[in-house]
Scaffold this motif. Sequence first.
Motif, mmCIF file in Angstrom:
data_model
loop_
_atom_site.group_PDB
_atom_site.id
_atom_site.type_symbol
_atom_site.label_atom_id
_atom_site.label_comp_id
_atom_site.label_asym_id
_atom_site.label_seq_id
_atom_site.Cartn_x
_atom_site.Cartn_y
_atom_site.Cartn_z
ATOM 1 N N MET A 31 5.864 -10.443 14.131
ATOM 2 C CA MET A 31 5.106 -10.724 15.347
ATOM 3 C C MET A 31 5.858 -11.634 16.316
ATOM 4 S SD MET A 31 1.145 -11.018 14.258
ATOM 5 C CE MET A 31 1.120 -11.528 12.561
ATOM 6 N N LEU A 32 7.016 -12.134 15.919
ATOM 7 C CA LEU A 32 7.800 -12.977 16.820
ATOM 8 C C LEU A 32 8.289 -12.157 18.008
ATOM 9 C CD1 LEU A 32 10.005 -14.998 14.315
ATOM 10 C CD2 LEU A 32 8.068 -15.834 15.627
ATOM 11 N N PRO A 33 8.327 -12.754 19.179
ATOM 12 C CA PRO A 33 8.777 -11.994 20.358
ATOM 13 C C PRO A 33 10.303 -11.922 20.450
ATOM 14 C CG PRO A 33 8.092 -14.178 21.008
ATOM 15 C CD PRO A 33 7.805 -14.060 19.533
ATOM 16 N N LEU A 34 10.916 -11.420 19.438
ATOM 17 C CA LEU A 34 12.362 -11.241 19.396
ATOM 18 C C LEU A 34 12.669 -9.755 19.272
ATOM 19 C CD1 LEU A 34 13.266 -14.108 16.912
ATOM 20 C CD2 LEU A 34 13.525 -14.133 19.389
ATOM 21 N N PRO A 35 13.802 -9.303 19.810
ATOM 22 C CA PRO A 35 14.115 -7.878 19.711
ATOM 23 C C PRO A 35 14.346 -7.431 18.272
ATOM 24 C CG PRO A 35 15.751 -9.059 21.059
ATOM 25 C CD PRO A 35 14.770 -10.045 20.565
ATOM 26 N N PHE A 36 13.840 -6.279 17.964
ATOM 27 C CA PHE A 36 14.044 -5.579 16.687
ATOM 28 C C PHE A 36 13.396 -6.250 15.477
ATOM 29 C CE2 PHE A 36 17.823 -4.566 19.303
ATOM 30 C CZ PHE A 36 17.490 -3.249 19.569
ATOM 31 N N ILE A 46 5.423 -3.714 4.462
ATOM 32 C CA ILE A 46 4.501 -2.734 3.886
ATOM 33 C C ILE A 46 4.881 -2.433 2.437
ATOM 34 C CG2 ILE A 46 3.791 -0.311 3.991
ATOM 35 C CD1 ILE A 46 3.787 -0.526 6.996
ATOM 36 N N ILE A 47 6.170 -2.260 2.187
ATOM 37 C CA ILE A 47 6.624 -1.962 0.824
ATOM 38 C C ILE A 47 6.280 -3.109 -0.117
ATOM 39 C CG2 ILE A 47 8.669 -1.588 -0.614
ATOM 40 C CD1 ILE A 47 9.846 -0.053 1.823
ATOM 41 N N LEU A 48 6.564 -4.341 0.300
ATOM 42 C CA LEU A 48 6.258 -5.495 -0.553
ATOM 43 C C LEU A 48 4.750 -5.706 -0.699
ATOM 44 C CD1 LEU A 48 9.030 -7.968 0.569
ATOM 45 C CD2 LEU A 48 8.786 -6.878 -1.658
ATOM 46 N N GLY A 49 3.980 -5.356 0.331
ATOM 47 C CA GLY A 49 2.526 -5.430 0.207
ATOM 48 C C GLY A 49 2.002 -4.452 -0.834
ATOM 49 N N ILE A 50 2.562 -3.250 -0.849
ATOM 50 C CA ILE A 50 2.176 -2.262 -1.863
ATOM 51 C C ILE A 50 2.585 -2.735 -3.252
ATOM 52 C CG2 ILE A 50 2.624 0.095 -2.680
ATOM 53 C CD1 ILE A 50 2.877 0.891 0.314
ATOM 54 N N VAL A 51 3.796 -3.293 -3.359
ATOM 55 C CA VAL A 51 4.265 -3.817 -4.646
ATOM 56 C C VAL A 51 3.344 -4.930 -5.128
ATOM 57 C CG1 VAL A 51 6.139 -5.143 -5.734
ATOM 58 C CG2 VAL A 51 6.672 -3.152 -4.333
ATOM 59 N N ILE A 83 -4.355 -7.132 2.450
ATOM 60 C CA ILE A 83 -4.550 -7.569 3.835
ATOM 61 C C ILE A 83 -3.265 -7.395 4.640
ATOM 62 C CG2 ILE A 83 -4.969 -9.613 5.271
ATOM 63 C CD1 ILE A 83 -7.050 -10.448 3.142
ATOM 64 N N THR A 84 -2.131 -7.675 4.019
ATOM 65 C CA THR A 84 -0.850 -7.521 4.717
ATOM 66 C C THR A 84 -0.588 -6.056 5.065
ATOM 67 O OG1 THR A 84 0.026 -9.455 3.587
ATOM 68 C CG2 THR A 84 1.622 -7.966 4.569
ATOM 69 N N ILE A 85 -0.897 -5.152 4.147
ATOM 70 C CA ILE A 85 -0.724 -3.719 4.423
ATOM 71 C C ILE A 85 -1.592 -3.303 5.605
ATOM 72 C CG2 ILE A 85 -1.129 -1.392 3.530
ATOM 73 C CD1 ILE A 85 -0.509 -2.563 0.721
ATOM 74 N N ILE A 86 -2.860 -3.684 5.577
ATOM 75 C CA ILE A 86 -3.790 -3.304 6.646
ATOM 76 C C ILE A 86 -3.367 -3.922 7.978
ATOM 77 C CG2 ILE A 86 -6.176 -3.559 7.468
ATOM 78 C CD1 ILE A 86 -7.014 -3.329 4.484
ATOM 79 N N ALA A 87 -3.006 -5.207 7.966
ATOM 80 C CA ALA A 87 -2.615 -5.877 9.211
ATOM 81 C C ALA A 87 -1.335 -5.280 9.787
ATOM 82 C CB ALA A 87 -2.433 -7.375 8.959
ATOM 83 N N LEU A 89 -0.205 -2.187 9.364
ATOM 84 C CA LEU A 89 -0.532 -0.869 9.921
ATOM 85 C C LEU A 89 -1.287 -0.999 11.243
ATOM 86 C CD1 LEU A 89 -1.504 1.078 6.675
ATOM 87 C CD2 LEU A 89 0.594 1.287 8.031
ATOM 88 N N CYS A 90 -2.156 -1.999 11.371
ATOM 89 C CA CYS A 90 -2.856 -2.227 12.635
ATOM 90 C C CYS A 90 -1.885 -2.646 13.732
ATOM 91 C CB CYS A 90 -3.940 -3.287 12.466
ATOM 92 S SG CYS A 90 -5.365 -2.732 11.540
ATOM 93 N N MET A 91 -0.925 -3.502 13.405
ATOM 94 C CA MET A 91 0.061 -3.940 14.397
ATOM 95 C C MET A 91 0.939 -2.768 14.841
ATOM 96 S SD MET A 91 -0.585 -7.047 15.025
ATOM 97 C CE MET A 91 0.865 -7.550 15.915
ATOM 98 N N ILE A 92 1.326 -1.924 13.903
ATOM 99 C CA ILE A 92 2.130 -0.751 14.259
ATOM 100 C C ILE A 92 1.329 0.187 15.163
ATOM 101 C CG2 ILE A 92 3.194 1.347 13.337
ATOM 102 C CD1 ILE A 92 4.022 -0.354 10.888
ATOM 103 N N THR A 93 0.070 0.411 14.830
ATOM 104 C CA THR A 93 -0.785 1.274 15.637
ATOM 105 C C THR A 93 -0.977 0.702 17.041
ATOM 106 O OG1 THR A 93 -1.951 1.997 13.651
ATOM 107 C CG2 THR A 93 -3.050 2.388 15.759
ATOM 108 N N ALA A 94 -1.218 -0.592 17.135
ATOM 109 C CA ALA A 94 -1.383 -1.226 18.444
ATOM 110 C C ALA A 94 -0.093 -1.122 19.256
ATOM 111 C CB ALA A 94 -1.796 -2.685 18.274
#
Length: 115
Positions: A31-36, A46-51, A83-87, A89-94
């Motif tokens: 969420m930091l305003p830095l490129p990439f 997401i991977i670590l959230g699933i793990v 919660i991290t997975i859901i958040a 995915l929400c950030m990616i969708t937004a």
Amino acid sequence: MIETTPISFNRKSIIGFIAALVAFLALCTGMLPLPFTILLCYPPGIILGIVALVLGLQAQREIRQSNESGRFLAVIAIWVGGITIIATLCMITAGVLLYPYISELIRQAWQRINP
């Protein structure tokens, strides 16, 4: 002399907890305003959230069967991982939905800087 048996701690709950913390850190860093940062932080998050979620659930099952310690860490891994997975995915969708507006704002700002 009283002999005490060492209480075993479930390793999956510890590893799941650590994975959940790193996944949460990846979400916050993305969420930091830095490129990439989004491209570098969200996929591992997401991977670590699933793990974390899977290891937390496995640890809960093993703790119930073997009466080990680590139930609290397993619960934290499950909640934070989910919660991290859901958040994420929400950030990616937004980001995908707001991309046309954001790119237009960037284009207008660039034109004001370099007429």
